[in-house]
Design an enzyme around this catalytic site. Structure first.
Site, PDB file in Angstrom:
ATOM      1  N   HIS A   1     -59.530 -25.191 -22.703  1.00 52.88           N
ATOM      2  CA  HIS A   1     -59.852 -24.895 -21.172  1.00 52.88           C
ATOM      3  C   HIS A   1     -59.112 -24.105 -20.496  1.00 52.88           C
ATOM      4  O   HIS A   1     -57.825 -23.934 -20.927  1.00 52.88           O
ATOM      5  CB  HIS A   1     -59.720 -26.364 -20.602  1.00 52.88           C
TER       6      HIS A   1
ATOM      7  N   ASP B   1     -66.873 -31.519 -22.698  1.00 54.72           N
ATOM      8  CA  ASP B   1     -67.998 -31.477 -23.528  1.00 54.72           C
ATOM      9  C   ASP B   1     -68.030 -31.707 -24.925  1.00 54.72           C
ATOM     10  O   ASP B   1     -69.038 -31.794 -25.434  1.00 54.72           O
ATOM     11  CB  ASP B   1     -68.268 -29.906 -23.340  1.00 54.72           C
TER      12      ASP B   1
HETATM   13  N1  CMC Z   1     -61.788 -22.023 -30.259  1.00 55.91           N
HETATM   14  C1  CMC Z   1     -60.922 -21.237 -30.836  1.00 55.91           C
HETATM   15  N2  CMC Z   1     -60.074 -20.481 -30.277  1.00 55.91           N
HETATM   16  C2  CMC Z   1     -59.889 -20.864 -28.956  1.00 55.91           C
HETATM   17  C3  CMC Z   1     -60.771 -21.487 -28.337  1.00 55.91           C
HETATM   18  C4  CMC Z   1     -61.720 -22.601 -29.171  1.00 55.91           C
HETATM   19  N3  CMC Z   1     -62.570 -23.349 -28.368  1.00 55.91           N
HETATM   20  N4  CMC Z   1     -60.638 -21.502 -26.859  1.00 55.91           N
HETATM   21  C5  CMC Z   1     -59.572 -20.988 -26.683  1.00 55.91           C
HETATM   22  N5  CMC Z   1     -59.215 -20.180 -28.058  1.00 55.91           N
HETATM   23  C6  CMC Z   1     -58.110 -19.106 -28.244  1.00 55.91           C
HETATM   24  C7  CMC Z   1     -58.479 -17.902 -27.529  1.00 55.91           C
HETATM   25  O1  CMC Z   1     -59.109 -17.069 -28.474  1.00 55.91           O
HETATM   26  C8  CMC Z   1     -57.172 -17.207 -27.123  1.00 55.91           C
HETATM   27  O2  CMC Z   1     -56.654 -16.911 -28.460  1.00 55.91           O
HETATM   28  P1  CMC Z   1     -55.551 -15.708 -28.599  1.00 55.91           P
HETATM   29  O3  CMC Z   1     -54.479 -15.831 -27.520  1.00 55.91           O
HETATM   30  O4  CMC Z   1     -55.124 -15.447 -29.898  1.00 55.91           O
HETATM   31  O5  CMC Z   1     -56.532 -14.510 -27.916  1.00 55.91           O
HETATM   32  C9  CMC Z   1     -56.436 -18.697 -26.744  1.00 55.91           C
HETATM   33  O6  CMC Z   1     -57.180 -19.426 -27.270  1.00 55.91           O
HETATM   34  C10 CMC Z   1     -56.437 -18.729 -25.126  1.00 55.91           C
HETATM   35  O7  CMC Z   1     -57.781 -18.823 -24.830  1.00 55.91           O
HETATM   36  P2  CMC Z   1     -58.739 -17.838 -23.612  1.00 55.91           P
HETATM   37  O8  CMC Z   1     -59.809 -17.421 -24.032  1.00 55.91           O
HETATM   38  O9  CMC Z   1     -57.483 -17.132 -22.977  1.00 55.91           O
HETATM   39  O10 CMC Z   1     -58.816 -19.290 -22.598  1.00 55.91           O
HETATM   40  P3  CMC Z   1     -59.804 -19.126 -21.343  1.00 55.91           P
HETATM   41  O11 CMC Z   1     -59.008 -19.916 -20.260  1.00 55.91           O
HETATM   42  O12 CMC Z   1     -60.186 -17.678 -21.055  1.00 55.91           O
HETATM   43  O13 CMC Z   1     -61.260 -19.852 -21.913  1.00 55.91           O
HETATM   44  C11 CMC Z   1     -62.631 -21.451 -22.444  1.00 55.91           C
HETATM   45  C12 CMC Z   1     -61.480 -21.047 -21.547  1.00 55.91           C
HETATM   46  C13 CMC Z   1     -63.140 -22.860 -22.030  1.00 55.91           C
HETATM   47  C14 CMC Z   1     -63.936 -20.410 -22.058  1.00 55.91           C
HETATM   48  C15 CMC Z   1     -62.147 -21.298 -24.143  1.00 55.91           C
HETATM   49  O14 CMC Z   1     -61.332 -22.289 -24.327  1.00 55.91           O
HETATM   50  C16 CMC Z   1     -63.466 -21.546 -24.907  1.00 55.91           C
HETATM   51  O15 CMC Z   1     -64.259 -20.612 -25.087  1.00 55.91           O
HETATM   52  N6  CMC Z   1     -63.818 -22.901 -25.203  1.00 55.91           N
HETATM   53  C17 CMC Z   1     -65.157 -23.092 -26.007  1.00 55.91           C
HETATM   54  C18 CMC Z   1     -66.416 -23.286 -25.173  1.00 55.91           C
HETATM   55  C19 CMC Z   1     -66.131 -24.552 -24.344  1.00 55.91           C
HETATM   56  O16 CMC Z   1     -65.800 -25.688 -24.777  1.00 55.91           O
HETATM   57  N7  CMC Z   1     -66.314 -24.703 -22.941  1.00 55.91           N
HETATM   58  C20 CMC Z   1     -66.407 -25.761 -21.990  1.00 55.91           C
HETATM   59  C21 CMC Z   1     -65.207 -25.760 -21.214  1.00 55.91           C
HETATM   60  S1  CMC Z   1     -64.890 -27.276 -20.507  1.00 55.91           S
HETATM   61  C22 CMC Z   1     -66.004 -27.584 -19.546  1.00 55.91           C
HETATM   62  C23 CMC Z   1     -66.669 -26.719 -18.583  1.00 55.91           C
HETATM   63  O17 CMC Z   1     -66.300 -25.814 -17.804  1.00 55.91           O
HETATM   64  O18 CMC Z   1     -68.068 -26.725 -18.433  1.00 55.91           O
END
Ligand code: CMC
Length: 430
Positions: A307, A364
């Protein structure tokens, strides 16, 4: 007002105000920065940008806290109804008995959709995704119930538009589902409460009457409350941005529904269950899935994990997990996906990659499993999220419009394209 200074190499300085929120969060006000220094800020993905001041919900991501209008979601999940929570979010306070009754009556009176609008469904193929239908239908409400932006400033009109949307979204969602399975639409009943009515319209059928189960009603009620608001996420920020052009409420909400649909946002609930089913059907090991999610060589992420704001267990996920366990026990449901989900969660929480990045289950992760137990098909999961999130979207739209005058949302950019070049006639282009 606290202040801070930006110092430049040539010893020039620029002073900025520091705004402090009621929970002590601080922000530097950069609104005059370009005017005074020629600089803008660059923050792709808005990782560190506050787009507004808001009094609706408070999220403390480090400590896993979520409150609506100051009230912890745990208390609302335990004691409130979705309709009451909606009132709280939209109008800013817990309603009196009289106010709640008036609000509920307005929802009941506005639950039908225009009969002619039902013909919209005639042209929709059965395989259409319900989120595509819902967003289109919510926008179509502006055809049947035209509301000029300016009308919304009169509170009576806002109250009516708000009640229409909150009530009709449920009818439209249920009709989308019925349309997808080729069953006749079931009309709302005036004697049923919000959540019960939704289940009734989705699952009742002339050949197979649906009996409302209080455990299921309760589980859905809690889930809707938990989804009701979450400050400036992708869809809420979209509703505010679109609404800032002074377009009507229905169209602003339509934009929010579209933003929610994506798999990185609300669409993740469908992705989670599809991921768990893939593990079950293809016999993947938990280790394989974790390794895949960690790999940077593919686009796969562990859906339902991570998140932008929570760097701790999402408090909504905690409640939903307990709810799943309770509901499955009460209803005596055997569901292998629950075991897989728990195993996967355990493995991820004990893996250095997830620990170092503070990746925990989000809202989720368990909501899809809960919906599945209720009998809701996968394609409808994000629709349930949209119904839940609607009061939050409306509250943010209202809050923005109550701030008079408000500014149109219009970010800047840093241009990285070609510098001045000239048109070349086609015959000279080779
Ligand atoms: N699985 C694997 N790696 C992950 C995940 C995950 N679910 N989430 C984040 N990471 C990694 C990401 O690759 C990055 O790694 P690195 O530092 O090596 O580059 C690190 O963790 C930081 O993540 P980020 O991409 O900078 O985080 P963000 O704030 O940009 O993205 C997110 C947040 C929710 C889009 C992401 O965590 C994600 O894709 N999660 C899976 C999809 C999901 O469950 N979405 C629902 C979100 S909560 C409810 C809502 O908003 O609807």
């Amino acid at each position: 007002m606290k202040k801070t200074k930006l110092l430049f190499d040539n010893n020039k300085e620029f002073e900025m105000n520091i705004f402090e929120g009621t929970e002590g969060e601080q922000a530097i006000d950069i609104s005059q920065l370009r005017q005074n220094t020629g600089l803008i800020t660059l923050d792709e993905g808005y990782q560190n940008t506050g787009s507004c001041k808001s009094a609706i919900s408070f999220v403390d991501g480090e400590n896993g806290i979520l409150r609506y209008r100051g009230i912890p979601i745990q208390e609302l999940a335990e004691n409130s109804t979705f309709v009451e929570t909606s009132y709280l979010l939209i109008y800013g306070y817990l309603p009196t008995q009289k106010e709640l009754k008036t609000f509920s009556n307005m929802l009941t009176e506005n639950s039908l959709i225009h009969e002619e609008m039902i013909h919209f469904f005639d042209g929709i193929p059965p395989h259409a995704h319900p989120m595509a239908i819902l967003s289109s239908m919510v926008n179509a409400l502006s055809i049947y119930y035209p509301t000029l932006y300016s009308e919304a400033f009169f509170s009576i009109t806002f109250d009516l538009v708000c009640a229409r949307l909150l009530s009709k979204i449920r009818t439209l969602a249920a009709y989308s589902y019925k349309n997808s399975i080729g069953e006749p639409f079931v009309y709302p009943r005036h004697d049923l409460k919000y959540t019960e009515n939704l289940l009734h319209m989705m699952f009742n059928s002339p050949v197979k009457p649906y009996t409302l189960d209080p455990e299921i009603v309760q589980a859905l009620r809690v889930s809707l409350i938990l989804h009701a608001d979450h400050e400036q996420n992708c869809s809420t920020a979209t509703v505010r941005l679109v609404g800032s052009s002074q377009v009507n409420l229905y169209t602003s909400i339509c934009a929010g529904i579209c933003a929610l649909w994506g798999p990185l946002h609300g669409g993740a609930n469908q992705q989670v269950v599809e991921m768990l089913e893939k593990i079950r059907d293809e016999g993947l090991t938990i280790k394989e899935v974790i390794e895949n999610a960690k790999s940077k060589d593919n686009n796969f992420v562990l859906y339902g994990f991570g998140h932008r704001v929570y760097k701790n267990y999402d408090p909504r996920a905690k409640i939903l997990k307990q709810l799943v366990e309770k509901l499955f026990n009460k209803l005596n449901i055997e569901e292998p996906l629950v075991e897989i989900a728990m195993e996967l969660e355990h493995a991820a929480l004990n893996d250095d990659y997830f620990a170092e990045r503070n990746l925990y289950p989000n809202v989720d992760y368990y909501s899809g499993i809960l919906y599945k137990a209720i009998g809701i098909p996968k394609e409808m999961f994000t629709v349930m999220f949209a119904i839940g999130r609607l009061p939050g979207w409306i509250a943010h739209w209202k809050e923005m419009h109550d701030t008079i005058p408000f500014k149109i949302g219009r970010p800047r950019q840093i241009y990285t394209g070609a510098t001045l070049s000239h048109y070349i006639p086609i015959e000279q282009r080779g």
